[in-house]
Design a protein around this motif. Sequence first.
Motif, PDB file in Angstrom:
ATOM      1  N   VAL A  12       0.844  -1.202   0.000  1.00 38.10           N
ATOM      2  CA  VAL A  12       0.000   0.000   0.000  1.00 38.10           C
ATOM      3  C   VAL A  12       0.878   1.250   0.000  1.00 38.10           C
ATOM      4  N   GLN A  13       1.876   1.273   0.867  1.00 38.12           N
ATOM      5  CA  GLN A  13       2.742   2.448   0.956  1.00 38.12           C
ATOM      6  C   GLN A  13       3.467   2.717  -0.361  1.00 38.12           C
ATOM      7  N   GLN A  14       4.070   1.692  -0.942  1.00 39.13           N
ATOM      8  CA  GLN A  14       4.828   1.898  -2.177  1.00 39.13           C
ATOM      9  C   GLN A  14       3.918   2.293  -3.339  1.00 39.13           C
ATOM     10  N   THR A  15       2.710   1.734  -3.358  1.00 44.22           N
ATOM     11  CA  THR A  15       1.735   2.124  -4.385  1.00 44.22           C
ATOM     12  C   THR A  15       1.374   3.594  -4.254  1.00 44.22           C
ATOM     13  N   CYS A  16       1.070   4.016  -3.033  1.00 49.08           N
ATOM     14  CA  CYS A  16       0.674   5.409  -2.807  1.00 49.08           C
ATOM     15  C   CYS A  16       1.785   6.381  -3.185  1.00 49.08           C
ATOM     16  N   LEU A  17       3.013   6.060  -2.833  1.00 51.37           N
ATOM     17  CA  LEU A  17       4.131   6.945  -3.161  1.00 51.37           C
ATOM     18  C   LEU A  17       4.324   7.040  -4.672  1.00 51.37           C
ATOM     19  N   ASP A  18       4.192   5.921  -5.363  1.00 52.23           N
ATOM     20  CA  ASP A  18       4.293   5.940  -6.829  1.00 52.23           C
ATOM     21  C   ASP A  18       3.190   6.799  -7.445  1.00 52.23           C
ATOM     22  N   LEU A  19       1.971   6.645  -6.928  1.00 50.91           N
ATOM     23  CA  LEU A  19       0.842   7.412  -7.459  1.00 50.91           C
ATOM     24  C   LEU A  19       1.000   8.906  -7.185  1.00 50.91           C
ATOM     25  N   LEU A  20       1.474   9.238  -5.999  1.00 50.19           N
ATOM     26  CA  LEU A  20       1.699  10.643  -5.660  1.00 50.19           C
ATOM     27  C   LEU A  20       2.773  11.250  -6.563  1.00 50.19           C
ATOM     28  N   GLU A  21       3.816  10.475  -6.829  1.00 53.17           N
ATOM     29  CA  GLU A  21       4.864  10.945  -7.751  1.00 53.17           C
ATOM     30  C   GLU A  21       4.322  11.184  -9.150  1.00 53.17           C
ATOM     31  N   ASP A  22       3.328  10.383  -9.522  1.00 48.93           N
ATOM     32  CA  ASP A  22       2.701  10.528 -10.839  1.00 48.93           C
ATOM     33  C   ASP A  22       1.658  11.642 -10.879  1.00 48.93           C
ATOM     34  N   GLY A  23       1.482  12.340  -9.758  1.00 45.93           N
ATOM     35  CA  GLY A  23       0.563  13.472  -9.728  1.00 45.93           C
ATOM     36  C   GLY A  23      -0.878  13.107  -9.419  1.00 45.93           C
ATOM     37  N   LYS A  24      -1.111  11.873  -8.969  1.00 44.00           N
ATOM     38  CA  LYS A  24      -2.468  11.468  -8.615  1.00 44.00           C
ATOM     39  C   LYS A  24      -2.829  11.965  -7.221  1.00 44.00           C
ATOM     40  N   GLU A  25      -4.117  12.141  -6.985  1.00 44.76           N
ATOM     41  CA  GLU A  25      -4.630  12.456  -5.651  1.00 44.76           C
ATOM     42  C   GLU A  25      -4.984  11.128  -4.987  1.00 44.76           C
ATOM     43  N   VAL A  26      -4.369  10.836  -3.861  1.00 40.35           N
ATOM     44  CA  VAL A  26      -4.476   9.512  -3.242  1.00 40.35           C
ATOM     45  C   VAL A  26      -5.255   9.580  -1.936  1.00 40.35           C
ATOM     46  N   HIS A  27      -6.248   8.709  -1.825  1.00 41.28           N
ATOM     47  CA  HIS A  27      -7.072   8.601  -0.617  1.00 41.28           C
ATOM     48  C   HIS A  27      -6.930   7.177  -0.065  1.00 41.28           C
ATOM     49  N   ILE A  28      -6.582   7.069   1.209  1.00 42.36           N
ATOM     50  CA  ILE A  28      -6.377   5.767   1.848  1.00 42.36           C
ATOM     51  C   ILE A  28      -7.522   5.497   2.811  1.00 42.36           C
TER      52      ILE A  28
ATOM     53  N   GLN B 214       2.102  12.433   5.627  1.00 41.80           N
ATOM     54  CA  GLN B 214       3.146  13.449   5.461  1.00 41.80           C
ATOM     55  C   GLN B 214       3.519  13.625   3.989  1.00 41.80           C
ATOM     56  N   ALA B 215       3.433  12.535   3.218  1.00 44.82           N
ATOM     57  CA  ALA B 215       3.810  12.576   1.801  1.00 44.82           C
ATOM     58  C   ALA B 215       2.740  13.226   0.932  1.00 44.82           C
ATOM     59  N   GLY B 216       1.540  13.412   1.483  1.00 44.19           N
ATOM     60  CA  GLY B 216       0.498  14.104   0.730  1.00 44.19           C
ATOM     61  C   GLY B 216      -0.747  13.292   0.428  1.00 44.19           C
ATOM     62  N   ALA B 217      -0.801  12.050   0.926  1.00 46.66           N
ATOM     63  CA  ALA B 217      -2.015  11.249   0.758  1.00 46.66           C
ATOM     64  C   ALA B 217      -3.061  11.693   1.776  1.00 46.66           C
ATOM     65  N   PHE B 218      -4.327  11.479   1.438  1.00 48.51           N
ATOM     66  CA  PHE B 218      -5.421  11.811   2.348  1.00 48.51           C
ATOM     67  C   PHE B 218      -5.856  10.549   3.087  1.00 48.51           C
ATOM     68  N   LEU B 219      -5.840  10.589   4.411  1.00 46.74           N
ATOM     69  CA  LEU B 219      -6.365   9.483   5.208  1.00 46.74           C
ATOM     70  C   LEU B 219      -7.849   9.729   5.440  1.00 46.74           C
ATOM     71  N   THR B 220      -8.644   8.701   5.214  1.00 48.67           N
ATOM     72  CA  THR B 220     -10.080   8.840   5.402  1.00 48.67           C
ATOM     73  C   THR B 220     -10.639   7.499   5.858  1.00 48.67           C
ATOM     74  N   THR B 221     -11.938   7.451   6.062  1.00 49.96           N
ATOM     75  CA  THR B 221     -12.593   6.188   6.409  1.00 49.96           C
ATOM     76  C   THR B 221     -13.541   5.805   5.278  1.00 49.96           C
ATOM     77  N   ALA B 222     -13.970   4.562   5.302  1.00 48.87           N
ATOM     78  CA  ALA B 222     -14.859   4.074   4.252  1.00 48.87           C
ATOM     79  C   ALA B 222     -16.104   4.951   4.143  1.00 48.87           C
ATOM     80  N   GLN B 223     -16.766   5.171   5.268  1.00 50.41           N
ATOM     81  CA  GLN B 223     -17.999   5.968   5.228  1.00 50.41           C
ATOM     82  C   GLN B 223     -17.759   7.402   4.783  1.00 50.41           C
ATOM     83  N   SER B 224     -16.688   8.003   5.264  1.00 51.01           N
ATOM     84  CA  SER B 224     -16.395   9.383   4.898  1.00 51.01           C
ATOM     85  C   SER B 224     -16.187   9.508   3.390  1.00 51.01           C
ATOM     86  N   ALA B 225     -15.409   8.600   2.821  1.00 49.41           N
ATOM     87  CA  ALA B 225     -15.161   8.628   1.375  1.00 49.41           C
ATOM     88  C   ALA B 225     -16.450   8.418   0.589  1.00 49.41           C
ATOM     89  N   VAL B 226     -17.261   7.479   1.047  1.00 48.60           N
ATOM     90  CA  VAL B 226     -18.501   7.150   0.335  1.00 48.60           C
ATOM     91  C   VAL B 226     -19.462   8.336   0.317  1.00 48.60           C
TER      92      VAL B 226
END
Length: 215
Positions: free
Chosen positions: A126-142, A164-176
């Motif tokens: 999960v961590q390595q995926t998120c960092l790759d996506l952030l580097e690619d300019g994607k907005e990442v929600h975990i 800290q790297a710029g991903a958004f932490l959220t919960t299932a319900q909040s995202a939905v």
Amino acid sequence: MHSMSLTTTALRTVGKLKPENTVFLLCDIQERFRPLMWRGETVIRSAQYMTSVAKALDIPIVITQQYTKVFGETIPETFADAEHMKNVPKFEKKKFSMCTDEVKDHLNTLDKQSVVIFGIEAHVCVQQTCLDLLEDGKEVHIIADAVSSQQPYDREIALHRLSQAGAFLTTAQSAVFMLMQSADHANFKAVSKLTVEHMKLPNEFNDISTVASKI
């Protein structure tokens, strides 16, 4: 100086989700890992909630499996509808990140800016995926209640690092509910029903407090 500040503020994303601009990534929730994951059953239940919502809101899903020969298939309960699961693109990998060449090519065809990720392990794939996506300019929600590791401490530090790297932490319900934005949404009743059913199930992350206190 004042105008530069305004420009920077205007460009900063605040992490709003819209169904038409979102893709869900289901990362390596496989049979072999089932008994090993901390709060693993909650991760599976939350994953099923997310995939059911994706079906209701017509949001594409991408599944990866880490070295299937060793770690097994994706756990069937991550989907409420077996036919839906069968139709979701599934990618084999040995790389820890989900961002293999095949997955990146597929994501390019979808052309979605917001990526919602859930799965395991938080501190590795999960961590390595998120960092790759952030580097690619994607907005990442975990989805915090659908992500885990074998050791709680690894999960906690990974979520902190990704925030800290710029991903958004959220919960299932909040995202939905952010995806729907309003009770006037055409699929509000269907998604609300899914939410009510999901809330009846145990959520072993309800006692979590340490991650939030460090962010």
